[in-house]
Design an enzyme around this catalytic site. Structure first.
Site, PDB file in Angstrom:
ATOM      1  N   ASP A  13       0.822  -1.094  -0.074  1.00  0.00           N
ATOM      2  CA  ASP A  13       0.018   0.328  -0.095  1.00  0.00           C
ATOM      3  C   ASP A  13       0.836   1.412  -0.062  1.00  0.00           C
ATOM      4  OD1 ASP A  13      -2.532   1.404   0.276  1.00  0.00           O
ATOM      5  OD2 ASP A  13      -1.796   1.886   2.470  1.00  0.00           O
ATOM      6  N   SER A  14       0.251   2.478  -0.257  1.00  0.00           N
ATOM      7  CA  SER A  14       1.076   3.790  -0.298  1.00  0.00           C
ATOM      8  C   SER A  14       1.501   3.916   1.325  1.00  0.00           C
ATOM      9  CB  SER A  14       0.211   4.707  -0.719  1.00  0.00           C
ATOM     10  OG  SER A  14      -0.973   4.809   0.262  1.00  0.00           O
ATOM     11  N   CYS A  76      -3.705  -1.007  -2.159  1.00  0.00           N
ATOM     12  CA  CYS A  76      -3.960   0.338  -2.297  1.00  0.00           C
ATOM     13  C   CYS A  76      -4.711   0.467  -3.670  1.00  0.00           C
ATOM     14  CB  CYS A  76      -2.931   1.160  -2.602  1.00  0.00           C
ATOM     15  SG  CYS A  76      -3.140   2.833  -3.267  1.00  0.00           S
ATOM     16  N   GLU A 155      -6.605   9.044   9.715  1.00  0.00           N
ATOM     17  CA  GLU A 155      -5.288   9.028  10.301  1.00  0.00           C
ATOM     18  C   GLU A 155      -5.214   9.797  11.759  1.00  0.00           C
ATOM     19  OE1 GLU A 155      -2.506   9.749   7.037  1.00  0.00           O
ATOM     20  OE2 GLU A 155      -2.993   7.905   6.002  1.00  0.00           O
ATOM     21  N   CYS A 186     -11.349   2.733  -1.255  1.00  0.00           N
ATOM     22  CA  CYS A 186      -9.856   3.252  -0.456  1.00  0.00           C
ATOM     23  C   CYS A 186      -9.538   2.462   0.750  1.00  0.00           C
ATOM     24  CB  CYS A 186     -10.442   4.688  -0.131  1.00  0.00           C
ATOM     25  SG  CYS A 186      -8.901   5.417   0.536  1.00  0.00           S
ATOM     26  N   HIS A 188      -8.551   3.213   3.725  1.00  0.00           N
ATOM     27  CA  HIS A 188      -8.942   3.935   4.639  1.00  0.00           C
ATOM     28  C   HIS A 188     -10.398   4.027   5.481  1.00  0.00           C
ATOM     29  CE1 HIS A 188      -4.696   5.638   4.239  1.00  0.00           C
ATOM     30  NE2 HIS A 188      -4.989   6.174   5.314  1.00  0.00           N
TER      31      HIS A 188
END
Ligand code: DGL
Length: 269
Positions: A13-14, A76, A155, A186, A188
């Protein structure tokens, strides 16, 4: 075909968002060793160009090759959208992406209308829409929206407060009474699933690609006879392209401490 393949599964993932996928894969395949790569030096991917994201993804493929992974999972969404074809064509191991997993899962429910949310890159690419249209014969009504602020809110750990709810309304009110299924495109967004469901309405089925891809990895390792023979005590290794200490701190929102060592791996070296 071999049985009892002890090579690890590679997930990338990023950054730390892909830990939502790591958690699901770990749950679904508890005997498999996993190497996780978070490209924290290049985070976020969501507003980078397709060329940059593809270049980073290919470098991670090379790293996984060195590590002899048996299957690569692109956690991702943005990297899945931009780089999956190149990764698949240039790898001699199976490469699975969250976008295909999300599309397949959505279509199982035969929706008439489907919403997609993701980063700017994911939504701008129209990749989910193209795949949904191809697979459904363009019968679906589609509506998509980039929700970039969801990433920093998660985050920050703001999973359920007035600011997050206000942002969710701002992004998601367009879906009200318009969709019967919503794809969380996504890494998140699964952490915001409660607020998202509340805002779009409880009748809307929400597709969490992390769960879907974990199920696909399980099927794929069985079908290709790639499953590990051992039982229990799987090992987990984490690599990041920026500070391991920062990753440890920031990843706590996605999991209760990384149960494995975190090392730095510079993608340029
Ligand atoms: N992992 C990214 C995705 O799923 C979100 C974070 C980023 O923009 O890098 O698209």
């Amino acid at each position: 075909m071999k049985s009892g393949d002890s090579r690890p599964i590679g997930i990338f993932d990023s950054g730390m968002g892909g830990l939502t996928v790591f958690n699901e894969v770990k749950k679904s395949l508890p005997n498999e060793d996993i190497i996780y790569f978070g490209d924290t030096a290049h985070l976020p991917y969501g507003n980078k160009s397709p060329e940059s994201v593809t270049e980073f993804s290919l470098r991670i493929r090379d790293f996984f090759k060195e590590k002899k992974v048996k299957l690569m999972l692109v956690a991702c969404n943005t990297a899945s959208v931009y780089a999956i074809e190149k990764l698949q064509k240039s790898s001699d191991i199976p490469v699975l992406g969250v976008v295909d997993a999300g599309v397949r899962a959505a279509l199982k429910y035969e929706p008439e209308s489907c919403g997609i949310i993701g980063t700017y890159g994911t939504i701008k690419s129209g990749s989910y829409e193209k795949k949904l249209n191809n697979a459904s014969g363009s019968k679906l009504r589609l509506l998509s929206k980039a929700c970039p602020l969801f990433v920093p809110l998660v985050e920050e750990g703001w999973l359920d407060n007035d600011i997050t709810r206000a942002v969710a309304h701002r992004y998601l009110d367009i879906f009200k009474d318009k969709i019967d299924l919503l794809i969380l495109g996504c890494t998140h967004y699964p952490l915001l699933i409660d607020i998202i469901s509340e805002v779009v309405g409880k009748k809307v089925r929400v597709i969490n690609s992390a769960v879907e891809i974990a199920a696909q990895v399980r099927r794929e390792t069985e079908n290709l006879n790639l499953g590990a023979a051992k039982k229990g005590s799987a090992s987990y290794k984490f690599y990041v392209s920026d500070s391991p200490e920062l990753f440890k701190e920031q990843s706590t929102i996605f999991m209760n401490g990384t149960d494995g060592k975190i090392k730095k791996k510079d993608l340029n070296s």
